[in-house]
Design an enzyme around this catalytic site. Structure first.
Site, short mmCIF file in Angstrom:
data_model
loop_
_atom_site.label_atom_id
_atom_site.label_comp_id
_atom_site.label_asym_id
_atom_site.label_seq_id
_atom_site.Cartn_x
_atom_site.Cartn_y
_atom_site.Cartn_z
CB ILE A 12 15.22 23.42 74.73
CG1 ILE A 12 14.25 22.44 75.60
CG2 ILE A 12 16.53 21.98 74.48
CD1 ILE A 12 13.88 21.63 74.45
CB THR A 36 6.17 34.88 75.71
OG1 THR A 36 7.72 33.18 76.13
CG2 THR A 36 6.79 35.09 74.00
CG PHE A 75 16.20 26.81 70.77
CD1 PHE A 75 16.17 24.97 71.37
CD2 PHE A 75 17.87 26.66 70.58
CE1 PHE A 75 17.51 24.34 71.78
CE2 PHE A 75 19.10 26.10 70.41
CZ PHE A 75 19.08 24.58 71.26
CD GLU A 78 3.72 31.67 71.84
OE1 GLU A 78 3.47 31.09 73.36
OE2 GLU A 78 4.33 32.49 72.63
CB THR A 118 8.27 18.34 68.56
OG1 THR A 118 7.40 17.28 69.74
CG2 THR A 118 7.40 19.04 67.68
CG ASP A 119 7.94 12.26 70.95
OD1 ASP A 119 7.73 13.69 70.54
OD2 ASP A 119 9.04 11.37 71.39
CD GLU A 120 4.02 17.29 71.61
OE1 GLU A 120 3.23 17.48 71.51
OE2 GLU A 120 4.05 17.73 72.97
CE1 TYR A 145 5.24 22.83 70.20
CE2 TYR A 145 4.84 20.51 70.55
CZ TYR A 145 5.48 21.63 70.20
OH TYR A 145 7.17 21.70 70.88
CE LYS A 149 8.89 22.62 66.77
NZ LYS A 149 10.11 23.97 67.34
CG HIS A 271 -3.18 13.78 76.83
ND1 HIS A 271 -3.56 13.16 77.44
CD2 HIS A 271 -1.68 14.19 75.92
CE1 HIS A 271 -2.00 13.96 78.26
NE2 HIS A 271 -1.35 13.79 76.53
#
Ligand SMILES: NC(=O)c1ccc[n+]([C@@H]2O[C@H](COP(=O)([O-])OP(=O)(O)OC[C@H]3O[C@@H](n4cnc5c(N)ncnc54)[C@H](O)[C@@H]3O)[C@@H](O)[C@H]2O)c1
Length: 324
Positions: A12, A36, A75, A78, A118-120, A145, A149, A271
């Site tokens: 991105i 990376t 941005f 990982e 992120t929306d996560e 992850y 965030k 998940h």
């Protein structure tokens, strides 16, 4: 403006550098990137920028890179959930310690800062429900992850509340488009379809994501940088909820390949089943609108990977061994 883009050699970030130079040709772009396995300076070919090879988790590197800049867009991270399940140490360093270093620099210099999130961070929604994430949804990260965030977002919010810094955050849904590393679903499906190799799909493939073309994400970030209110979080999504399996089927159909390439594999632990975004905030307040349809975006993405297949095959064959 002198703009510092962290992680600018990634997916991105590199698309944002291209977007920013097109929309603001007088800007000077400085990139700090740890380079990376997920990065590729080829993503930036033909662009005018200065590259600093550096780690945002290194406070001294951040101090020196943030001197004399007018704006920082972060941005650097990982970004691969599967890797964070294997080992999350680098995720904590880059995604939390790195953001802390950047915020300390903002505290010293007062420079405008935007955090890409992120929306996560909001966790998982039930399949089949009409519920969507909004700016007031409760954080509920469910993998290492998204937890890192979320921690970074809280740090940004805390620095706004405590020190009144000129900061904003955006939480975006799943991106697709040119320059994405082949470890991710869409590039992997395109590359494997091209090679006639099986395409692994987690579980039953019914997980739902709101897929946004990366260029639309970049235009949303630019809108926030121009008109966003400090301290505010903006959710970015395009009402394009798709099941993973249907995304893979569309790719196979676009490429004239058979669905027999699909292989259902054991599901990722924890998940998340569905993400959906209410982007009413950014649409109403900033007047932002996406420009790309899913059909056209997926076609452009397939064309990109076919055109640069050699480059991506080198990553598939080599760099995958270097994952953290
Ligand atoms: N890809 C998506 O669908 C998506 C969706 C929403 C939000 N995001 C967020 O957008 C940002 C960019 O994601 P991406 O998909 O482009 O990731 P990416 O993995 O393609 O790129 C990340 C870049 O950051 C660099 N980097 C990593 N750690 C670093 C460090 N410590 N110091 C300096 N550079 C470092 C890498 O070298 C790479 O160039 C991330 O913060 C991610 O959480 C991604």
């Amino acid at each position: 403006m002198r703009v510092l883009v962290t992680g600018g050699a990634g997916f991105i970030g590199s698309n944002f550098v291209r977007h920013r130079l097109r929309e603001h040709p007088d800007d000077e772009l400085v990139i700090i990137d740890k380079l990376t396995y997920a990065s590729d300076t080829e993503n930036l070919s033909g662009l005018r920028y200065t590259l600093i090879r550096g780690d945002i988790a290194d406070a001294e590197a951040v101090k020196s890179a943030t001197r004399d800049v007018d704006l920082i867009v972060n941005f650097a991270a990982e970004s691969h959930v599967d890797n964070s399940i294997v080992s999350s140490e680098n995720f904590v360093r880059s995604n939390i310690v790195g953001v802390h270093n950047l915020l300390e620099a903002v505290r010293r210099t007062g420079v405008r800062f935007h955090q890409i999130s992120t929306d996560e961070v909001y966790g998982s929604l039930p399949l089949g429900s009409q519920e969507r994430f909004s700016e007031s949804s409760k954080y509920d990260p469910r993998n290492p992850y998204s937890a890192t965030k979320a921690a970074a977002d809280f740090l940004v919010r805390a620095y706004y509340n405590t020190y009144g810094l000129p900061v904003t955050i955006s939480n975006c849904s799943n991106n697709y488009g040119p320059n994405q590393h082949p470890e991710k679903l869409i590039p992997k499906a395109i590359i494997n379809a091209h090679l006639g190799r099986p395409i692994p799909v987690y579980g039953n493939g019914r997980q739902v994501r709101d897929w946004i073309f990366v260029e639309d994400h970049c235009s949303a970030i630019d809108a926030i940088l121009q008109k966003g209110r400090y301290g505010r979080t903006y959710l970015i999504g395009v009402d394009n909820e798709q099941e993973n399996i249907s995304v893979v089927r569309r790719i196979l159909s676009l490429m004239g390949r058979d669905e027999s390439l699909i292989r259902f594999v054991e599901d990722r632990p924890g998940h998340d089943v569905r993400y959906a975004i209410d982007a009413g905030g950014i649409r109403g307040e900033l007047g932002w609108r996406p420009a790309m349809t899913f059909e056209a975006g997926l076609r452009a993405t397939v064309d990109h990977y076919l055109k640069y297949m050699k480059r991506y095959l080198m990553k598939v064959n080599g760099a995958m061994q270097n994952v953290p």
